[in-house]
Design a protein around this motif. Structure first.
Motif, PDB file in Angstrom:
ATOM      1  N   GLU A  97      -0.239  30.968  13.550  1.00  0.00           N
ATOM      2  CA  GLU A  97      -0.431  31.402  12.155  1.00  0.00           C
ATOM      3  C   GLU A  97       0.753  30.968  11.307  1.00  0.00           C
ATOM      4  O   GLU A  97       0.609  30.373  10.249  1.00  0.00           O
ATOM      5  N   ALA A  98       1.931  31.287  11.787  1.00  0.00           N
ATOM      6  CA  ALA A  98       3.141  30.977  11.026  1.00  0.00           C
ATOM      7  C   ALA A  98       3.317  29.477  10.840  1.00  0.00           C
ATOM      8  O   ALA A  98       3.736  29.009   9.790  1.00  0.00           O
ATOM      9  N   LEU A  99       2.990  28.737  11.876  1.00  0.00           N
ATOM     10  CA  LEU A  99       3.218  27.289  11.867  1.00  0.00           C
ATOM     11  C   LEU A  99       1.912  26.529  11.704  1.00  0.00           C
ATOM     12  O   LEU A  99       1.742  25.438  12.223  1.00  0.00           O
ATOM     13  N   TRP A 100       1.008  27.139  10.923  1.00  0.00           N
ATOM     14  CA  TRP A 100      -0.306  26.510  10.677  1.00  0.00           C
ATOM     15  C   TRP A 100      -0.183  25.098  10.142  1.00  0.00           C
ATOM     16  O   TRP A 100      -1.062  24.265  10.333  1.00  0.00           O
ATOM     17  N   GLY A 101       0.920  24.838   9.474  1.00  0.00           N
ATOM     18  CA  GLY A 101       1.117  23.521   8.893  1.00  0.00           C
ATOM     19  C   GLY A 101       1.182  22.413   9.931  1.00  0.00           C
ATOM     20  O   GLY A 101       0.836  21.267   9.637  1.00  0.00           O
ATOM     21  N   PRO A 131       7.854  25.223  17.721  1.00  0.00           N
ATOM     22  CA  PRO A 131       6.786  26.214  17.859  1.00  0.00           C
ATOM     23  C   PRO A 131       6.854  27.008  19.160  1.00  0.00           C
ATOM     24  O   PRO A 131       6.504  28.195  19.185  1.00  0.00           O
ATOM     25  N   GLU A 132       7.337  26.376  20.202  1.00  0.00           N
ATOM     26  CA  GLU A 132       7.359  27.063  21.497  1.00  0.00           C
ATOM     27  C   GLU A 132       8.371  28.210  21.501  1.00  0.00           C
ATOM     28  O   GLU A 132       8.300  29.085  22.362  1.00  0.00           O
ATOM     29  N   ALA A 133       9.297  28.193  20.573  1.00  0.00           N
ATOM     30  CA  ALA A 133      10.333  29.226  20.545  1.00  0.00           C
ATOM     31  C   ALA A 133      10.055  30.308  19.498  1.00  0.00           C
ATOM     32  O   ALA A 133      10.838  31.247  19.351  1.00  0.00           O
ATOM     33  N   PHE A 134       8.943  30.170  18.764  1.00  0.00           N
ATOM     34  CA  PHE A 134       8.646  31.140  17.700  1.00  0.00           C
ATOM     35  C   PHE A 134       8.202  32.475  18.269  1.00  0.00           C
ATOM     36  O   PHE A 134       7.346  32.483  19.169  1.00  0.00           O
ATOM     37  N   PRO A 135       8.684  33.602  17.809  1.00  0.00           N
ATOM     38  CA  PRO A 135       9.705  33.765  16.795  1.00  0.00           C
ATOM     39  C   PRO A 135      11.088  33.899  17.439  1.00  0.00           C
ATOM     40  O   PRO A 135      11.245  34.611  18.409  1.00  0.00           O
ATOM     41  N   SER A 136      12.060  33.203  16.911  1.00  0.00           N
ATOM     42  CA  SER A 136      13.373  33.159  17.536  1.00  0.00           C
ATOM     43  C   SER A 136      14.394  34.054  16.856  1.00  0.00           C
ATOM     44  O   SER A 136      15.557  34.076  17.220  1.00  0.00           O
ATOM     45  N   GLU A 137      13.936  34.792  15.842  1.00  0.00           N
ATOM     46  CA  GLU A 137      14.887  35.537  15.034  1.00  0.00           C
ATOM     47  C   GLU A 137      14.214  36.810  14.538  1.00  0.00           C
ATOM     48  O   GLU A 137      12.982  36.931  14.600  1.00  0.00           O
ATOM     49  N   ALA A 138      15.031  37.770  14.107  1.00  0.00           N
ATOM     50  CA  ALA A 138      14.456  38.999  13.540  1.00  0.00           C
ATOM     51  C   ALA A 138      15.513  39.646  12.659  1.00  0.00           C
ATOM     52  O   ALA A 138      16.189  40.584  13.067  1.00  0.00           O
ATOM     53  N   ARG A 139      15.654  39.138  11.472  1.00  0.00           N
ATOM     54  CA  ARG A 139      16.717  39.641  10.585  1.00  0.00           C
ATOM     55  C   ARG A 139      16.233  39.778   9.159  1.00  0.00           C
ATOM     56  O   ARG A 139      15.436  38.987   8.680  1.00  0.00           O
ATOM     57  N   ARG A 140      16.766  40.756   8.519  1.00  0.00           N
ATOM     58  CA  ARG A 140      16.430  40.973   7.119  1.00  0.00           C
ATOM     59  C   ARG A 140      17.385  40.159   6.252  1.00  0.00           C
ATOM     60  O   ARG A 140      18.558  40.004   6.579  1.00  0.00           O
ATOM     61  N   ILE A 187      13.506  37.187   8.170  1.00  0.00           N
ATOM     62  CA  ILE A 187      13.655  35.895   8.830  1.00  0.00           C
ATOM     63  C   ILE A 187      13.204  36.019  10.282  1.00  0.00           C
ATOM     64  O   ILE A 187      13.777  36.810  11.050  1.00  0.00           O
ATOM     65  N   SER A 188      12.215  35.241  10.651  1.00  0.00           N
ATOM     66  CA  SER A 188      11.654  35.376  11.993  1.00  0.00           C
ATOM     67  C   SER A 188      11.836  34.147  12.873  1.00  0.00           C
ATOM     68  O   SER A 188      11.486  34.173  14.055  1.00  0.00           O
ATOM     69  N   HIS A 189      12.419  33.079  12.318  1.00  0.00           N
ATOM     70  CA  HIS A 189      12.551  31.855  13.134  1.00  0.00           C
ATOM     71  C   HIS A 189      13.588  30.952  12.508  1.00  0.00           C
ATOM     72  O   HIS A 189      13.808  30.990  11.280  1.00  0.00           O
ATOM     73  N   ALA A 195      18.937  24.246   9.763  1.00  0.00           N
ATOM     74  CA  ALA A 195      18.999  24.079   8.312  1.00  0.00           C
ATOM     75  C   ALA A 195      17.872  24.820   7.597  1.00  0.00           C
ATOM     76  O   ALA A 195      17.928  24.999   6.386  1.00  0.00           O
ATOM     77  N   TRP A 196      16.850  25.235   8.337  1.00  0.00           N
ATOM     78  CA  TRP A 196      15.703  25.921   7.748  1.00  0.00           C
ATOM     79  C   TRP A 196      15.425  27.238   8.464  1.00  0.00           C
ATOM     80  O   TRP A 196      15.529  27.317   9.695  1.00  0.00           O
ATOM     81  N   LEU A 197      15.059  28.239   7.689  1.00  0.00           N
ATOM     82  CA  LEU A 197      14.722  29.544   8.238  1.00  0.00           C
ATOM     83  C   LEU A 197      13.291  29.887   7.853  1.00  0.00           C
ATOM     84  O   LEU A 197      12.875  29.630   6.715  1.00  0.00           O
ATOM     85  N   TYR A 198      12.555  30.479   8.802  1.00  0.00           N
ATOM     86  CA  TYR A 198      11.199  30.905   8.473  1.00  0.00           C
ATOM     87  C   TYR A 198      11.268  32.297   7.856  1.00  0.00           C
ATOM     88  O   TYR A 198      11.703  33.241   8.491  1.00  0.00           O
ATOM     89  N   ALA A 199      10.852  32.385   6.597  1.00  0.00           N
ATOM     90  CA  ALA A 199      10.970  33.631   5.843  1.00  0.00           C
ATOM     91  C   ALA A 199       9.606  34.244   5.601  1.00  0.00           C
ATOM     92  O   ALA A 199       8.697  33.572   5.127  1.00  0.00           O
TER      93      ALA A 199
END
Lengths: 461, 461
Positions: A97-101, A131-140, A187-189, A195-199
């Motif tokens: 879902e997150a990486l539908w692109g 994608p194999e590492a998603f989600p790699s983060e969990a921060r506000r 931020i979840s990835h 250089a890029w964060l998934y927000a």
């Protein structure tokens, strides 16, 4: 299709004559612009005949108001949504879902040099997306400046073939949405290069440049949620700290916490908190001041007059697909417009058309639809929807519905059958049948009124 | 014009046949893409026949080297130029020079919606530029991330008419130059809103977003000028602090001071200093590490082999007018390429063509010019210039000069006389007559070789 008839000014006749000559001329000749594609030319009649000042449609209260209690309820919902990302503990999406692109845009698109890209580009984006590492983060976190949610972790554009009508620049499919400064995100990835964060925001998700956000601590969150909030009612407002130092630029749609315990600021206007980053990329609060002409304490009372005032400042701004260039597309216009009133709107037109009380209009004949709209829609409150488009109803003029909307263009068709677009490309006020005086538009059979399939009252109980 | 003859593969014949059919077909018919304008289609022959790896042209040392003493001299000049903005005490421009864009672009251009702008846009830019107050500032600063020098204080583009061949997206005339992270600048003016700063660099000047630079103190300057410098030899390198936190992205052309007293870093690679902003917008130094594959201690020894290695990493990147999207145009390619070697190049092709020892070539007949070039030019050292274009000479192939360059496209002309562009749009290796197998290109009479008017040895004494 019933031709939309109206009194025909001489200039329409001349225009049609010129068009006929032009079409005949370009049938078999060395040519200039391709009439079947991007059509510039003079503004459509509606833009010349209708006032472009929303206040002219709100001289009398139109009954848009919902009452204080209802507006309070809606405002509470707004705040819950707005700060929703800070209530999250993990991603709200599955990797696909997150990486539908990665799936949707797996094939090479057209790049900034207008040519089709090499497959290597897509492969590199896949690697960068991890994608194999998603989600790699969990921060506000919170945005420090106006930025963008990108579909994939790149600043490069994804265009479709420039040779197709309505494609190419500025339709960058990697541009999901603009993200205004001061927006709470989760931020979840993190991308491969970091250089890029998934927000994940309250209304959309996507990749942001790492430098455009800062992470928030529990203490920050607690203080930032001051309980009173201020919304911008002007675009391009420079927000400065007490020392006069520029911090960020804010537009309608931006929201900041009010500093202090309420009551008017000494200087008039509002003292607010704005986020800046420290050297470690963590968010720190600064005080800033907003002029009373630039902002309001939320929620601004929902009346047609107030809606018209906020809308006025947004008129004429160029159309921005996905908020490109910090402009607005059809649905971000609506979303930003409702924000000072504390009315939460989702980010795309299909979702916006489902908020509140919905009245289906598809299947109605043109005149019946017109009558239904003008009879039941409430100016500065009812939204009109057509596939991929959303408009704010402003009232009627000579029996035609009048709308405020950010519109790219009208579909056209030349005599030879070439499909194109008559570009409007801005936030404007038109009837629901703009441009019908043009043969090119008529021939396309794409009368906007006929495409309207529903209307909804977004603030109804 | 003497036709450039070469052995004709079957595919050229088929291509010509197809083109003939196409041209006949579109003479009088409903049409697709306008052949007179943007021409995509298969790559020109040179791209298929010539190796796109610069190393294949440097198998043998070509004599590009200048010797250690000369290179040292040039490197000292480089550093003087690079840090030049920090030696300034006030603007180097008169107001009309710095704000030339207000005159040059006084008339409304075409905007991101592809239509001509309202005059209000130009007026607003004039107000934002505050020409009557220039110069209003005098501070040293440094860029925190890759950013852009804009001709006027706006992120909005200035296009010419999209209907003209070679105009419209991506030719944003407001894009003066990309500016890599870690570039010393001198801030001489602040915009009305304070959101834009006028930055004077060693090679160009323009407006930068205020948030993309931080001001430097005397102490910062003293420490940052560590005396030893590191240059990037790869693009898209993520630079992280010792904690693994992303700081910025660096490309070839970026330079950072080496941290510590020389000698290899413990981990291999280089410890460098990178700038970040504190909460007040002042620059603070952080340590970062660059991998040995991503960077070199300056100056990298100037040999054809080393030039080829650096150039290799830059191949294929999309053309970026003024560095748009952090891509490269013809002159920024040359400038960035020479940077690891400590060889300073100005920012535009006309200026680059005047560096070192210049040999005029205009007025020479085509074959005479070809012979002169292949006889005298030094591979990986000599630059070839044509109006608005600059190329690095790589050697010869079957008597034709071979060049490395970032090229947008080749001028074309259809049978009906419509002018267009066969797009190449990337950093490539070609002969000096790319695309001549195409009738569209031949008919234009714009053979690149014929337009070459000089060559220069930029490192000659």
């Amino acid at each position: 299709m019933t031709l939309h008839t109206r009194s025909a000014p001489i200039r329409v006749g001349i225009l049609l004559l010129l068009l006929a000559v032009l079409l005949l001329a370009v049938g078999c000749a060395p040519r200039g612009p391709l009439p079947g594609q991007r059509i510039a030319g003079p503004p459509v009649n509606d833009l010349l005949e209708l006032s472009q000042d929303p206040r002219d449609y709100a001289a009398v209260d139109t009954g848009a108001s919902v009452g204080e209690k209802r507006q309070s309820e809606l405002y509470e919902k707004f705040l819950t949504r707005f700060f929703g990302p800070w209530e999250m503990t993990r991603s709200g999406y599955a990797p696909s879902e997150a990486l539908w692109g990665l799936t949707r845009y797996a094939k090479p698109g057209f790049g900034e040099n207008t040519l089709q890209r090499d497959p290597e580009f897509s492969q590199q984006l896949r690697r960068e997306s991890r994608p194999e590492a998603f989600p790699s983060e969990a921060r506000r976190a919170i945005t420090l400046r106006n930025t963008s949610l990108r579909v994939l972790p790149t600043n490069r554009p994804y265009f479709e073939d420039f040779d197709k009508a309505g494609e190419g620049f500025p339709f960058d499919y990697f541009q999901n949405s603009a993200l205004w400064a001061g927006t709470p995100v989760f931020i979840s990835h993190v991308s491969e290069s970091k250089a890029w964060l998934y927000a994940e925001t309250a209304f959309a998700a996507g990749w942001v440049p790492a430098g455009d956000v800062a992470f928030v601590s529990d203490a920050f969150v607690e203080e930032y949620r001051s309980g009173q909030y201020v919304a911008l009612v002007e675009d391009d407002v420079s927000v400065e700290d007490p020392g006069g130092r520029y911090v960020l630029t804010a537009h309608v749609g931006a929201v900041f916490p009010r500093f202090g315990s309420g009551g008017a600021s000494m200087a008039g206007g509002y003292d607010v908190l704005v986020p800046v980053a420290d050297t470690e990329g963590n968010a720190v609060m600064k005080m800033a001041h907003l002029e009373p002409t630039d902002a309001v304490a939320m929620p601004l009372t929902y009346t047609s007059r107030n809606m018209a005032e906020v809308a006025r400042t947004m008129m004429g701004r160029q159309y921005g697909w996905g908020g490109l260039y910090e402009n607005r597309d059809c649905s971000s216009l609506i979303k930003d417009l409702f924000t000072p009133f504390g009315l939460w709107m989702p980010r795309n037109s299909a979702q916006q058309a489902r908020v509140g009380e919905v009245t289906k209009l598809d299947g109605l004949a043109r005149d019946a639809k017109k009558e239904r709209i003008t009879a039941e829609a409430v100016p500065f409150r009812t939204l009109l929807h057509s596939p991929g488009h959303i408009m704010l109803y402003l009232g009627k003029r000579e029996g035609d519905p009048v709308v405020l909307h950010a519109i790219w263009g009208l579909r056209t068709e030349s005599e030879e059958g070439a499909v194109g677009r008559k570009i409007i490309g801005r936030t404007v006020i038109t009837t629901t049948s703009p441009g019908l005086e043009l043969e090119l538009v008529q021939r396309s059979g794409h009368d906007l009124l006929e495409r309207i399939d529903s209307m909804n009252d977004p603030v109804a109980e």
